[in-house]
Design an enzyme around this catalytic site. Structure first.
Site, PDB file in Angstrom:
ATOM      1  N   HIS A  75       0.887  -1.068   0.137  1.00  0.00           N
ATOM      2  CA  HIS A  75       0.395   0.171  -0.045  1.00  0.00           C
ATOM      3  C   HIS A  75       0.707   1.253   0.465  1.00  0.00           C
ATOM      4  O   HIS A  75       2.015   1.575   0.150  1.00  0.00           O
ATOM      5  CB  HIS A  75      -0.850   0.298   1.371  1.00  0.00           C
ATOM      6  CG  HIS A  75      -2.210  -1.024   1.075  1.00  0.00           C
ATOM      7  ND1 HIS A  75      -3.317  -0.577   2.326  1.00  0.00           N
ATOM      8  CD2 HIS A  75      -2.457  -1.778   0.236  1.00  0.00           C
ATOM      9  CE1 HIS A  75      -4.346  -1.614   1.955  1.00  0.00           C
ATOM     10  NE2 HIS A  75      -4.125  -2.715   0.509  1.00  0.00           N
ATOM     11  N   TYR A 204      -8.991   5.470   8.113  1.00  0.00           N
ATOM     12  CA  TYR A 204      -8.707   6.469   9.328  1.00  0.00           C
ATOM     13  C   TYR A 204      -9.501   6.559   9.617  1.00  0.00           C
ATOM     14  O   TYR A 204      -9.680   7.831   9.440  1.00  0.00           O
ATOM     15  CB  TYR A 204      -7.454   6.050  10.112  1.00  0.00           C
ATOM     16  CG  TYR A 204      -6.594   5.698   9.902  1.00  0.00           C
ATOM     17  CD1 TYR A 204      -5.739   4.705   8.465  1.00  0.00           C
ATOM     18  CD2 TYR A 204      -6.171   4.678  11.590  1.00  0.00           C
ATOM     19  CE1 TYR A 204      -4.883   3.634   9.102  1.00  0.00           C
ATOM     20  CE2 TYR A 204      -5.298   3.918  11.968  1.00  0.00           C
ATOM     21  CZ  TYR A 204      -4.918   3.088  10.701  1.00  0.00           C
ATOM     22  OH  TYR A 204      -3.825   2.226  11.066  1.00  0.00           O
ATOM     23  N   PRO A 297      -3.616  -0.400  19.889  1.00  0.00           N
ATOM     24  CA  PRO A 297      -3.253  -0.497  18.337  1.00  0.00           C
ATOM     25  C   PRO A 297      -2.920   0.860  17.109  1.00  0.00           C
ATOM     26  O   PRO A 297      -2.111   0.371  15.849  1.00  0.00           O
ATOM     27  CB  PRO A 297      -4.252  -1.626  17.378  1.00  0.00           C
ATOM     28  CG  PRO A 297      -5.288  -1.331  19.181  1.00  0.00           C
ATOM     29  CD  PRO A 297      -4.552  -0.643  19.941  1.00  0.00           C
ATOM     30  N   LYS A 301       1.370  -0.800  15.074  1.00  0.00           N
ATOM     31  CA  LYS A 301       3.468  -0.540  15.965  1.00  0.00           C
ATOM     32  C   LYS A 301       3.578  -1.665  16.210  1.00  0.00           C
ATOM     33  O   LYS A 301       4.616  -2.348  16.154  1.00  0.00           O
ATOM     34  CB  LYS A 301       3.644   0.835  16.445  1.00  0.00           C
ATOM     35  CG  LYS A 301       3.093   2.167  15.447  1.00  0.00           C
ATOM     36  CD  LYS A 301       5.033   1.576  14.303  1.00  0.00           C
ATOM     37  CE  LYS A 301       4.744   2.579  13.886  1.00  0.00           C
ATOM     38  NZ  LYS A 301       4.816   1.628  12.362  1.00  0.00           N
ATOM     39  N   TYR A 387       4.685   6.262  10.509  1.00  0.00           N
ATOM     40  CA  TYR A 387       3.976   5.486  10.134  1.00  0.00           C
ATOM     41  C   TYR A 387       4.192   3.965   9.342  1.00  0.00           C
ATOM     42  O   TYR A 387       4.227   2.868   9.393  1.00  0.00           O
ATOM     43  CB  TYR A 387       2.439   5.154   9.167  1.00  0.00           C
ATOM     44  CG  TYR A 387       1.135   4.338   9.073  1.00  0.00           C
ATOM     45  CD1 TYR A 387       1.159   3.149   8.363  1.00  0.00           C
ATOM     46  CD2 TYR A 387      -0.040   4.523  10.312  1.00  0.00           C
ATOM     47  CE1 TYR A 387       0.299   2.313   7.861  1.00  0.00           C
ATOM     48  CE2 TYR A 387      -0.921   3.724   9.962  1.00  0.00           C
ATOM     49  CZ  TYR A 387      -0.624   2.188   8.873  1.00  0.00           C
ATOM     50  OH  TYR A 387      -1.415   1.571   8.908  1.00  0.00           O
TER      51      TYR A 387
HETATM   52  P1  FAD Z   1       3.493 -12.299  21.533  1.00  0.00           P
HETATM   53  O1  FAD Z   1       2.281 -12.182  20.044  1.00  0.00           O
HETATM   54  O2  FAD Z   1       2.027 -11.842  22.205  1.00  0.00           O
HETATM   55  O3  FAD Z   1       3.734 -13.652  21.917  1.00  0.00           O
HETATM   56  C1  FAD Z   1       4.313 -13.856  23.223  1.00  0.00           C
HETATM   57  C2  FAD Z   1       4.577 -15.705  23.023  1.00  0.00           C
HETATM   58  O4  FAD Z   1       4.363 -15.885  24.402  1.00  0.00           O
HETATM   59  C3  FAD Z   1       2.651 -15.869  23.395  1.00  0.00           C
HETATM   60  O5  FAD Z   1       2.731 -17.151  21.898  1.00  0.00           O
HETATM   61  C4  FAD Z   1       2.393 -16.327  24.465  1.00  0.00           C
HETATM   62  O6  FAD Z   1       1.244 -18.017  23.948  1.00  0.00           O
HETATM   63  C5  FAD Z   1       4.036 -16.629  24.218  1.00  0.00           C
HETATM   64  N1  FAD Z   1       3.944 -17.085  26.433  1.00  0.00           N
HETATM   65  C6  FAD Z   1       3.226 -15.620  27.739  1.00  0.00           C
HETATM   66  N2  FAD Z   1       3.538 -17.036  28.476  1.00  0.00           N
HETATM   67  C7  FAD Z   1       4.825 -17.734  28.229  1.00  0.00           C
HETATM   68  C8  FAD Z   1       5.230 -18.186  29.389  1.00  0.00           C
HETATM   69  N3  FAD Z   1       4.789 -19.006  30.822  1.00  0.00           N
HETATM   70  N4  FAD Z   1       5.746 -19.479  29.386  1.00  0.00           N
HETATM   71  C9  FAD Z   1       6.580 -19.499  27.702  1.00  0.00           C
HETATM   72  N5  FAD Z   1       5.583 -18.818  26.441  1.00  0.00           N
HETATM   73  C10 FAD Z   1       4.632 -17.671  26.952  1.00  0.00           C
HETATM   74  N6  FAD Z   1       1.010  -4.739  15.879  1.00  0.00           N
HETATM   75  C11 FAD Z   1       1.504  -4.731  14.121  1.00  0.00           C
HETATM   76  O7  FAD Z   1       2.695  -4.676  14.479  1.00  0.00           O
HETATM   77  N7  FAD Z   1       0.015  -4.084  13.582  1.00  0.00           N
HETATM   78  C12 FAD Z   1      -1.002  -4.535  13.948  1.00  0.00           C
HETATM   79  O8  FAD Z   1      -1.741  -4.018  12.893  1.00  0.00           O
HETATM   80  C13 FAD Z   1      -1.664  -4.846  14.716  1.00  0.00           C
HETATM   81  N8  FAD Z   1      -2.936  -4.543  15.201  1.00  0.00           N
HETATM   82  C14 FAD Z   1      -3.095  -6.025  16.119  1.00  0.00           C
HETATM   83  C15 FAD Z   1      -4.287  -5.711  16.518  1.00  0.00           C
HETATM   84  C16 FAD Z   1      -5.032  -6.890  17.674  1.00  0.00           C
HETATM   85  C17 FAD Z   1      -6.189  -7.153  17.316  1.00  0.00           C
HETATM   86  C18 FAD Z   1      -3.739  -7.319  18.525  1.00  0.00           C
HETATM   87  C19 FAD Z   1      -4.559  -7.770  19.398  1.00  0.00           C
HETATM   88  C20 FAD Z   1      -2.768  -6.867  18.814  1.00  0.00           C
HETATM   89  C21 FAD Z   1      -1.807  -5.842  17.658  1.00  0.00           C
HETATM   90  N9  FAD Z   1      -0.836  -5.302  17.027  1.00  0.00           N
HETATM   91  C22 FAD Z   1      -0.881  -4.713  16.209  1.00  0.00           C
HETATM   92  C23 FAD Z   1      -0.209  -5.891  18.518  1.00  0.00           C
HETATM   93  C24 FAD Z   1       1.377  -7.416  18.101  1.00  0.00           C
HETATM   94  O9  FAD Z   1      -0.266  -8.508  17.550  1.00  0.00           O
HETATM   95  C25 FAD Z   1       1.894  -7.806  19.021  1.00  0.00           C
HETATM   96  O10 FAD Z   1       2.589  -6.293  19.066  1.00  0.00           O
HETATM   97  C26 FAD Z   1       2.898  -8.658  18.857  1.00  0.00           C
HETATM   98  O11 FAD Z   1       2.157  -9.603  18.911  1.00  0.00           O
HETATM   99  C27 FAD Z   1       3.867  -8.990  19.603  1.00  0.00           C
HETATM  100  O12 FAD Z   1       4.783 -10.836  19.970  1.00  0.00           O
HETATM  101  P2  FAD Z   1       5.502 -10.645  20.756  1.00  0.00           P
HETATM  102  O13 FAD Z   1       5.862 -11.826  20.225  1.00  0.00           O
HETATM  103  O14 FAD Z   1       6.015  -9.516  21.687  1.00  0.00           O
HETATM  104  O15 FAD Z   1       3.816 -10.829  21.676  1.00  0.00           O
HETATM  105  C1  DHB Z   2      -4.796  -2.890  11.640  1.00  0.00           C
HETATM  106  C2  DHB Z   2      -4.957  -2.569  12.838  1.00  0.00           C
HETATM  107  C3  DHB Z   2      -4.369  -1.575  12.887  1.00  0.00           C
HETATM  108  O1  DHB Z   2      -3.456  -1.816  14.740  1.00  0.00           O
HETATM  109  C4  DHB Z   2      -3.961  -1.078  12.301  1.00  0.00           C
HETATM  110  O2  DHB Z   2      -3.651   0.814  12.508  1.00  0.00           O
HETATM  111  C5  DHB Z   2      -4.089  -0.888  11.028  1.00  0.00           C
HETATM  112  C6  DHB Z   2      -4.399  -2.266  10.626  1.00  0.00           C
HETATM  113  C7  DHB Z   2      -5.226  -4.520  10.846  1.00  0.00           C
HETATM  114  O3  DHB Z   2      -5.565  -5.480  12.123  1.00  0.00           O
HETATM  115  O4  DHB Z   2      -5.319  -4.883   9.545  1.00  0.00           O
END
Ligand code: FAD
Ligand code: DHB
Length: 394
Positions: A75, A204, A297, A301, A387
């Site tokens: 995009h 947005y 969100p 980021k 962004y």
């Molecule tokens: P996580 O993905 O949370 O992974 C951590 C892992 O550790 C999990 O699998 C968990 O089960 C495991 N764990 C926890 N406790 C233990 C334990 N005791 N022992 C062993 N393992 C354990 N980010 C963006 O950049 N762009 C977006 O568009 C965006 N949209 C989002 C939309 C939604 C609805 C949500 C919920 C989040 C969004 N995010 C977005 C954020 C993004 O999903 C997270 O920042 C990302 O998943 C972080 O990755 P991580 O590996 O640090 O943590």
């Molecule tokens: C999505 C999530 C976001 O937080 C955002 O700013 C844009 C897109 C997504 O899940 O598609």
């Protein structure tokens, strides 16, 4: 207890932990990953959808870009709108950088496949994960595996990639750890629908009823978010109410634009908070991703920040365990936190510019800010730079 020795013990098989194991393997560093959930659960969580330029560059650079190149959707920018106005911000024109629509589920699948091919040791469905001896040169992680066997992984370093609810952050002693937190007085209601997107790029939308976002996952799947009060239950909303709210907030009928509804396949409510925990390193424990910081969100980021952390951490750990060079590991927390605070500010800024807080004074400020961002090249470039993402190492 069954004890094994490795170079890096990684807690969490989300994007941060899996990508770290992949980058470490490329540096010749061995790791063991432990994860509480099942492989299927981690792979199917509907979360992030937008990858910034530096994330995409990194995934290509480490051999994870093949499907992304084929199936990801590049995009040029986003639409920013409020009632009666819709403006396109073209990040490529403004900054030379762009973003990609490629779901976190897809990134996770690519990581799992690459690590499977690389023979990575991953223990899924573990219990009782605990961290030990972090202030020594032989820290350890203990857990009970899915077969009930008590195990100990002794390593040169432990990477806490266990998200916002894992034990790693709390393993930094209270007298060392400092946390900053802001809880927002609203949540996001996330909706996945089996319908072609009604837009070519993300919208947005500021609206008096609350913020709305039109995103997408593919040519046939749309993703939406609605600002809702904090106590909302996903089942409080009928499908008709969802589509009516989206149509109103996204401007159905405005200048001939229409929103096409479709079957809702997933719905969840997501509370919004900013959280930063410092330092990101204590002794031989290194935190990365949501384990160290959460952003609301808006601005997409979270996943990108997790990727940026491990892009810094992997070479730092490689220098530590392969060459006994401590400098990059010593610098990790300060360097990573510079980007963390930039993204924390940007996510807070996007959130507070676009959501209704109920304060009429703030409403006028928001509209003034939106008009400025949409009409001034300087304003638009500031949003676009943040962004589309700053270079790794910013
Ligand atoms: P996580 O993905 O949370 O992974 C951590 C892992 O550790 C999990 O699998 C968990 O089960 C495991 N764990 C926890 N406790 C233990 C334990 N005791 N022992 C062993 N393992 C354990 N980010 C963006 O950049 N762009 C977006 O568009 C965006 N949209 C989002 C939309 C939604 C609805 C949500 C919920 C989040 C969004 N995010 C977005 C954020 C993004 O999903 C997270 O920042 C990302 O998943 C972080 O990755 P991580 O590996 O640090 O943590
Ligand atoms: C999505 C999530 C976001 O937080 C955002 O700013 C844009 C897109 C997504 O899940 O598609």
């Amino acid at each position: 207890m069954d004890t094994v020795r490795t170079q890096v013990a990684i807690i969490g098989a989300g994007p941060a932990g899996m990508l770290l194991s992949h980058l470490l393997a490329a540096e010749g560093v061995e790791s063991v990953v432990v994860e509480t959930r099942s492989q299927e659960y981690v792979a199917s969580r509907i979360r992030a959808g937008i990858l910034e330029q530096s994330t995409v560059d990194l995934l290509h650079g480490c051999g994870l870009g093949e499907r992304l190149a084929r199936e990801g959707d590049r995009h040029r920018g986003i639409y920013l709108q409020w009632p009666g106005e819709r403006h396109h911000l073209d990040f490529v024109d403004l900054t030379g950088r762009s973003v990609w629509v490629y779901g976190q589920t897809e990134v996770q699948k690519d990581l799992v496949e690459a690590r499977r091919a690389g023979g990575q040791v991953i223990h899924y469905e573990v219990e009782d994960t605990a961290l030990h001896d972090l202030e020594t040169d032989s820290p350890a992680v203990t857990f009970t595996d899915s077969g009930g066997v008590a195990r100990r992984v002794v390593a040169d370093a432990v990477a806490g990639c266990d998200g916002s609810f894992g034990p790693s952050r709390g393993a930094v002693p209270d007298d060392v750890r400092r946390t900053w937190e802001k809880v927002y007085p609203y949540s996001w209601f996330g909706i996945l629908a089996d319908v072609a997107p009604s837009t070519d790029e993300l919208i947005y939308a500021w609206h008096p009823d609350g913020f709305a976002l039109h995103s997408m996952r593919s040519a046939h799947v749309s993703r939406f978010y609605l600002q809702v009060p904090n106590d909302t239950e996903a089942d409080d909303w009928s499908d008709d109410r969802i589509w009516e709210a989206l149509a109103a907030r996204l401007g159905h009928g405005q200048d001939g634009w229409t929103l096409t509804p479709g079957p809702v396949t997933d719905r969840s409510v997501l509370p919004m908070r900013s959280h930063v925990s410092t330092p990101m390193r204590h002794g031989r424990l290194f935190l990365a991703g949501d384990a160290a910081h959460i952003v609301p969100p808006t601005g997409a980021k979270g996943l990108n920040l997790a990727v940026a952390d491990v892009a810094l951490l992997a070479p730092a750990l490689a220098a530590l365990v392969l060459k006994d060079d401590h400098r990059p590991a010593d610098d990790y927390s300060d360097t990573a936190l510079r980007r963390v605070w930039r993204c924390t500010h940007f996510s807070w800024w996007m959130t507070t510019m676009l959501h209704q807080s109920g304060d009429p004074f703030e409403r006028e400020l928001q509209l003034s800010q939106l008009r400025w961002v949409a009409s001034s090249e300087a304003g638009a470039t500031g949003l676009a730079e943040n962004y589309a993402g700053l270079p790794i190492g910013f």
